[in-house]
Write an enzyme that holds these catalytic residues in place. Sequence first.
Site: not given
Length: 292
Positions: A2-3
């Site tokens: 995840p970003e």
Amino acid sequence: MPELPEVEVVRRGLERWVAGRTVDAVEVLHPRAVRRHAGGGADFAARLAGETFAVPRRRGKYLWLPLAERDLSVLGHLGMSGQLLVQPEDAPDEKHLRIRIRFRDGAGTELRFVDQRTFGGLSLHESAADSEEGLPDVIAHIARDPLDPLFAEAAYHLALRAKRTTVKRALLDQSLISGVGNIYADEALWRARLHYERPTATLTRLRSVELLGHVRDVMNAALAVGGTSFDSLYVNVNGESGYFDRSLDAYGREDEPCRRCGTPMRRRPWMNRSSYFCPRCQRPGRIARAAS
DNA sequence: CGTGGCCCCTGATTGC
DNA sequence: TGCAATCAGGGGCCAC
């Protein structure tokens, strides 16, 4: 993994499914998942019982759930493989279930933190002294992210000019700008036609503003389709994967033609990871070459 | 001091 | 088939 867009998708899921609910009991199944919590797993569980979650917030890749009755928040980071899932209480435990949070209502669902590689975790923290938004003290050094209306563009450009580093390192430096990881850094650099090792001190104001615009564009585009996911490692709070990986222009496209000029894309080892770029559209430039 | 490098983990994949 | 090496989207910490 995840970003910012993926974490925002998770935050929205928590807002819908968890905000306003009161904790019944907490089970910590792996000590590394609470390693940032000073008191350890038992203390984490004991202090959370009976507390009610307020509306979740996010800065960069961090998110936090303020406790409605206290100046405390549950801080979460998904690391490389973390997921926050709202699951039926009778659903079988996931293989890498690390923390379970049960609620004191009849909704029949619980919050689960699942994390294969255990780089992520949850912890309880007080708010930073000068923070209006309840920012946990331990992330006071994390810069505002590019989707934050209060992100200071002029200061960002000045910081870039003052650094003696390269542009991709600066994009990943969470104290300058938060939320950008390896994927969206490569995507924004490709859009901006900048080589990842371009020294930040050579960027004009115009170029850094352009780059920032591309960072925002690529993140908003990802957000619109629920984030990026290559496999089952990343799913949102309801267990659904994002679809942005179908739209990537640089990341993961080694040997495939550049979507602008057709030149085969390249992958270079970089900081124990990879950088993907077009050797024709994204040249190092004279200054970078002379310096290296 | 700023900067770059190392390392914390597990599991999938690749190559010998 | 088996085993070792490599790789994975993060970030705190510590030498230099």
